[in-house]
Design a protein around this motif. Structure first.
Motif, PDB file in Angstrom:
ATOM      1  N   LYS B  23       8.299   1.347  -0.172  1.00 33.87           N
ATOM      2  CA  LYS B  23       8.116   2.647  -0.832  1.00 33.87           C
ATOM      3  C   LYS B  23       7.785   3.722   0.203  1.00 33.87           C
ATOM      4  O   LYS B  23       8.262   4.851   0.110  1.00 33.87           O
ATOM      5  CB  LYS B  23       7.008   2.550  -1.895  1.00 33.87           C
ATOM      6  N   GLU B  26      11.051   4.491   1.954  1.00 29.52           N
ATOM      7  CA  GLU B  26      11.938   5.264   1.073  1.00 29.52           C
ATOM      8  C   GLU B  26      11.475   6.722   1.009  1.00 29.52           C
ATOM      9  O   GLU B  26      12.278   7.653   1.108  1.00 29.52           O
ATOM     10  CB  GLU B  26      11.927   4.639  -0.339  1.00 29.52           C
ATOM     11  N   TYR B  27      10.151   6.916   0.859  1.00 22.96           N
ATOM     12  CA  TYR B  27       9.610   8.275   0.776  1.00 22.96           C
ATOM     13  C   TYR B  27       9.822   9.015   2.101  1.00 22.96           C
ATOM     14  O   TYR B  27      10.265  10.171   2.119  1.00 22.96           O
ATOM     15  CB  TYR B  27       8.117   8.244   0.403  1.00 22.96           C
ATOM     16  N   ALA B  30      13.306  10.170   2.429  1.00 21.05           N
ATOM     17  CA  ALA B  30      13.674  11.252   1.510  1.00 21.05           C
ATOM     18  C   ALA B  30      13.132  12.606   1.975  1.00 21.05           C
ATOM     19  O   ALA B  30      13.704  13.647   1.650  1.00 21.05           O
ATOM     20  CB  ALA B  30      13.179  10.938   0.096  1.00 21.05           C
ATOM     21  N   VAL B  31      12.027  12.610   2.706  1.00 18.89           N
ATOM     22  CA  VAL B  31      11.470  13.889   3.152  1.00 18.89           C
ATOM     23  C   VAL B  31      11.732  14.154   4.642  1.00 18.89           C
ATOM     24  O   VAL B  31      11.269  15.159   5.179  1.00 18.89           O
ATOM     25  CB  VAL B  31       9.944  14.015   2.856  1.00 18.89           C
ATOM     26  N   GLY B  32      12.481  13.254   5.303  1.00 21.70           N
ATOM     27  CA  GLY B  32      12.878  13.507   6.687  1.00 21.70           C
ATOM     28  C   GLY B  32      11.806  13.214   7.722  1.00 21.70           C
ATOM     29  O   GLY B  32      11.883  13.716   8.843  1.00 21.70           O
ATOM     30  N   GLU B  33      10.807  12.398   7.360  1.00 15.58           N
ATOM     31  CA  GLU B  33       9.777  12.012   8.344  1.00 15.58           C
ATOM     32  C   GLU B  33      10.351  10.919   9.238  1.00 15.58           C
ATOM     33  O   GLU B  33      10.642   9.822   8.769  1.00 15.58           O
ATOM     34  CB  GLU B  33       8.525  11.486   7.612  1.00 15.58           C
ATOM     35  N   LYS B  34      10.507  11.222  10.523  1.00 16.99           N
ATOM     36  CA  LYS B  34      11.236  10.295  11.387  1.00 16.99           C
ATOM     37  C   LYS B  34      10.350   9.450  12.296  1.00 16.99           C
ATOM     38  O   LYS B  34      10.843   8.545  12.972  1.00 16.99           O
ATOM     39  CB  LYS B  34      12.249  11.079  12.225  1.00 16.99           C
ATOM     40  N   HIS B  38       5.972   5.457  10.304  1.00 15.64           N
ATOM     41  CA  HIS B  38       6.257   5.385   8.863  1.00 15.64           C
ATOM     42  C   HIS B  38       7.295   4.310   8.533  1.00 15.64           C
ATOM     43  O   HIS B  38       7.685   4.146   7.381  1.00 15.64           O
ATOM     44  CB  HIS B  38       6.776   6.733   8.345  1.00 15.64           C
ATOM     45  N   VAL B  53       2.128   3.445   8.074  1.00 17.32           N
ATOM     46  CA  VAL B  53       1.276   4.476   7.467  1.00 17.32           C
ATOM     47  C   VAL B  53       2.142   5.456   6.679  1.00 17.32           C
ATOM     48  O   VAL B  53       3.276   5.754   7.057  1.00 17.32           O
ATOM     49  CB  VAL B  53       0.428   5.188   8.548  1.00 17.32           C
ATOM     50  N   VAL B  61       2.984  10.400  -4.422  1.00 18.94           N
ATOM     51  CA  VAL B  61       3.472   9.152  -5.025  1.00 18.94           C
ATOM     52  C   VAL B  61       2.315   8.371  -5.643  1.00 18.94           C
ATOM     53  O   VAL B  61       2.415   7.902  -6.775  1.00 18.94           O
ATOM     54  CB  VAL B  61       4.223   8.311  -3.969  1.00 18.94           C
TER      55      VAL B  61
END
Lengths: 135, 147
Positions: B23, B26-27, B30-34, B38, B53, B61
């Motif tokens: 999850k 996936e999150y 979806a928000v572009g955290e590279k 993560h 993290v 969420v």
């Protein structure tokens, strides 16, 4: 970028991102927010919107990312973020997040931030607090 | 109808959310955290986290299952059809990692009217399995067309 070196009046690097047509669907799945105004253009038009609109909290996540990326991607650096949602955001238009330091005394960097699509201000009066991440 | 303020002070929850590794991935996608912290357990541990993290805004969420039902509580009386998300604040504490169990309670802080708009302000307080606060959210919803 070292947070300690930032001073009032400095700008963080701009974040630019263009959500593709299906981004709201992926964000809906990731966040659990399946409100049809975000993922169904026909439904959105029926309720008086120009088209399906971006999730406000996805746009806020871009504002958050502009700040954590300025702190070398450390998620611990972002201590507080407040935003006001104003204009509607749309897929397939570039979103630009701009942030200016307003205060850097006492170990916390405070930023004033806006997010725009063209001249449409989608998030304004955003305020972020950054501090060195290590607890 | 003018806004009804009887729900001010009402509390809901706590609601539990177990944070899954996929999850978070996936999150983050979806928000572009590279950042690899993560995505990858080894990278996250190297950076001092217990495990992969969550990005800060992942708080949406784990706190939404606690907040969403509040908006439909008949005692609050929000007309969902004319509701806008007007403002949002999050204050973060301990990082949230894969495997954490986050409990969120919600309290109605304020209900007031300005012109024809009703303002409904809720606070969510999320704590982890060790009792540490991980996020405090202030959710401001605006309902148009109240007389």
């Amino acid at each position: 970028m070292a947070l300690e070196d930032l001073k009032a009046g400095d700008s963080l690097p701009e974040l630019k991102t263009t959500p593709d047509k299906y981004l709201p669907h992926r964000y809906a799945g990731a966040s659990g927010d399946f409100n049809p105004i975000h993922i169904d253009a026909e439904f959105a038009k029926q309720v008086g919107l120009p088209s399906n609109i971006l999730h406000g909290l996805w746009m806020m996540a871009q504002v958050a990312r502009a700040h954590t990326e300025a702190a070398d991607g450390d998620p611990r650096a972002l201590k507080r973020l407040s935003v006001q949602f104003r204009g509607m955001g749309f897929p397939e238009q570039e979103l630009v997040v701009s942030s200016t330091i307003t205060d850097s005394s006492s170990g916390t960097v405070t930023c004033e931030t806006v997010a725009v699509q063209g001249d449409n201000e989608v998030i304004r009066n955003a305020e972020a607090e950054l501090a060195s991440g290590q607890a | 109808m003018p806004v009804d303020t009887k729900a001010v002070g009402k509390e809901w929850g706590p609601t539990e959310y177990t944070v899954g590794l996929e999850k978070i991935r996936e999150y983050a996608n979806a928000v572009g955290e590279k950042s690899p912290v993560h995505q990858d357990s080894a990278a996250a541990k190297e950076a001092g986290f217990r495990d992969v993290v969550a990005p800060p805004m992942f708080c949406v969420v784990y706190s939404s299952p606690a907040v969403a039902p509040v908006l439909f509580d008949p005692e609050v009386g929000i007309n969902f059809a004319t509701m806008l998300h007007g403002g949002q604040e999050f204050v973060w504490g301990d990082p949230v990692c894969a495997g954490d169990v986050v409990s969120t309670k919600v309290v109605c802080k304020e209900i007031f009217q300005k012109d024809d708009k009703g303002f409904y302000v809720f606070e969510s307080i999320s704590t982890n399995q060790d009792g540490q606060e991980v996020c405090r959210g202030t959710w401001t919803n605006i309902v148009r067309g109240v007389e």
